[in-house]
Write a protein that holds these residues in place. Structure first.
Motif, PDB file in Angstrom:
ATOM      1  N   ALA A 180     -23.595  26.552  18.983  1.00  0.00           N
ATOM      2  CA  ALA A 180     -23.182  27.940  18.753  1.00  0.00           C
ATOM      3  C   ALA A 180     -22.275  28.452  19.866  1.00  0.00           C
ATOM      4  N   GLU A 183     -18.607  27.360  19.050  1.00  0.00           N
ATOM      5  CA  GLU A 183     -18.142  27.281  17.663  1.00  0.00           C
ATOM      6  C   GLU A 183     -16.964  28.205  17.386  1.00  0.00           C
ATOM      7  N   ASN A 184     -16.635  29.125  18.299  1.00  0.00           N
ATOM      8  CA  ASN A 184     -15.478  29.994  18.092  1.00  0.00           C
ATOM      9  C   ASN A 184     -14.200  29.378  18.666  1.00  0.00           C
ATOM     10  N   GLY A 185     -14.081  28.080  18.572  1.00  0.00           N
ATOM     11  CA  GLY A 185     -12.893  27.405  19.061  1.00  0.00           C
ATOM     12  C   GLY A 185     -12.832  27.288  20.569  1.00  0.00           C
ATOM     13  N   ILE A 186     -13.977  27.258  21.210  1.00  0.00           N
ATOM     14  CA  ILE A 186     -14.056  27.205  22.671  1.00  0.00           C
ATOM     15  C   ILE A 186     -14.186  25.759  23.125  1.00  0.00           C
ATOM     16  N   ARG A 244     -10.284  29.415  25.227  1.00  0.00           N
ATOM     17  CA  ARG A 244     -10.152  29.740  23.802  1.00  0.00           C
ATOM     18  C   ARG A 244      -8.741  30.246  23.534  1.00  0.00           C
ATOM     19  N   SER A 245      -8.138  29.755  22.456  1.00  0.00           N
ATOM     20  CA  SER A 245      -6.787  30.169  22.061  1.00  0.00           C
ATOM     21  C   SER A 245      -5.782  30.003  23.193  1.00  0.00           C
ATOM     22  N   GLU A 270     -14.340  37.688  27.833  1.00  0.00           N
ATOM     23  CA  GLU A 270     -14.719  37.785  26.418  1.00  0.00           C
ATOM     24  C   GLU A 270     -16.202  37.456  26.303  1.00  0.00           C
ATOM     25  N   HIS A 272     -19.211  35.911  24.119  1.00  0.00           N
ATOM     26  CA  HIS A 272     -19.526  35.019  23.014  1.00  0.00           C
ATOM     27  C   HIS A 272     -20.993  34.619  23.119  1.00  0.00           C
ATOM     28  N   LEU A 275     -22.576  31.625  25.464  1.00  0.00           N
ATOM     29  CA  LEU A 275     -21.569  31.004  26.320  1.00  0.00           C
ATOM     30  C   LEU A 275     -22.031  30.967  27.783  1.00  0.00           C
TER      31      LEU A 275
END
Length: 362
Positions: A180, A183-186, A244-245, A270, A272, A275
């Motif tokens: 988890a 999972e946000n593209g990290i 991320r990004s 950020e 998350h 994290l």
């Protein structure tokens, strides 16, 4: 004795030269040096004169308030520790090749004399190794205990080997947590050595100021501190950075010792889910296993670390109080506190995440 980066001249001088630990911030260096008749250094005790109790992690605010309500003057005091660093390490430093006990005993006695000469209320030596505590106690210091959480590397070949020692429910929960967290593209990077550029320090300092400002109100360390350790301790530092990004959004700083990884602080820009746990605790375990380090010390307090494989470890401190009445009151308090710390440690160890018979022991 394994290398402890916080006792190095590079680390201590960086704190002072950067303006992080200075008279202006309430950390006036009063280091106790022991020299022989020829002027050769035989022992040392890192020590500061302080007019507050911030950045110490062994809390005596209650003692100060009680003494001042009774008409006493608690500050200034002497603080023997590494500023802003709740890490156990040698305090009575000996440079002799033979038996170090006479030097250590002289330093403990000298600290008492320094307290009297300066007319301070007290002298506090925090995060003392257990083997040094009898020296302080014989010199008349009071013994205080507290608790941290450390991961012990039992020779694991991988993080999965460690997870296999956990109870099934705990193991599944940690696997879900780690998935988890990213999972946000990290993605996660380990940066050390030549990776630690000034641009990287700029980014990490932004994390530190954002999170430290919200957590402490006034972060302790200056931007210059990071540049100095980047120059002087480049191979002793590990930054765990989350990307991320295409940009870094969070990071944790760790110091690499001879047999341990020391997690210090983290920051993010950020938020998350999970994290923080991934960057500060799980990645530290991964690194310790990969490098064959014996343990991870993840800073002060934090029972939430238990579920992530960090087990309770007792820490020690020594306190000399010049006022007889305050000393008696504190001694009575510490007797009960030591029992409470011991009972809490036993309870937490019993309810740790490991399968029965596989609990870690340092």
């Amino acid at each position: 004795m394994p290398y402890n980066p916080f006792l190095s001249h590079a680390y201590l001088s960086a704190l002072e030269e950067s303006g992080s630990a200075t008279a202006e911030t309430g950390w006036l260096g009063q280091h106790l040096l022991m020299e022989d008749a020829d002027g050769f250094l035989r022992g040392a005790l890192v020590c500061y004169m302080k007019n507050h109790s911030q950045g110490e992690y062994v809390f005596d605010h209650g003692w100060a308030n009680a003494f001042e309500r009774a008409g006493g003057r608690y500050y200034p005091k002497l603080q023997c520790s590494i500023p802003f660093t709740p890490v156990t390490g040698p305090r009575l430093l000996s440079a002799v090749s033979g038996d170090p006990r006479p030097v250590r005993e002289a330093l403990a006695t000298g600290l008492k004399e320094l307290s009297r000469r300066h007319g301070v209320s007290s002298a506090h030596v925090t995060f003392v190794p257990a083997e040094e505590m009898p020296i302080f106690e014989r010199a008349g210091f009071l013994h205080r205990t507290d608790q941290q959480f450390h991961f012990i590397n039992e020779g694991y070949g991988s993080h999965d080997d460690f997870l296999a020692t956990l109870a099934s429910r705990k193991r599944k929960a940690l696997k879900r947590e780690r998935r988890a967290a990213v999972e946000n593209g990290i993605t996660i990077d380990w940066l050390t050595g030549s990776d630690l550029t000034e641009a990287i320090w700029d980014q990490f300092f932004a994390f530190y100021m954002d999170t430290g400002g919200r957590k402490w109100g006034r972060p302790y360390l200056t931007r210059t501190f990071y540049s100095l350790i980047g120059e002087r301790m480049t191979d002793d530092v590990l930054l765990v950075m989350a990307r991320r990004s295409g940009r870094y959004i969070a990071g944790a700083i760790n110091f690499i010792g001879g047999d341990a990884l020391y997690g210090r602080h983290w920051g993010c820009i950020e938020d998350h889910p999970f994290l923080h746990f991934e960057v500060c605790y799980h990645q530290a375990i991964d690194f310790a296993i990969a490098k064959g380090l014996r343990r991870v010390e993840a800073g002060a307090q934090g029972e939430h670390k238990l579920a992530r494989g960090y087990m309770p470890v007792t820490t020690h401190s020594a306190h000399f109080i010049t006022h007889a009445g305050l000393a008696r009151a504190v001694a009575d308090y510490l007797e009960q506190e030591r029992r409470d710390v011991e009972e809490t440690g036993e309870f937490l160890t019993e309810h740790g995440p490991f399968r029965k018979g596989e609990r870690q022991q340092d």
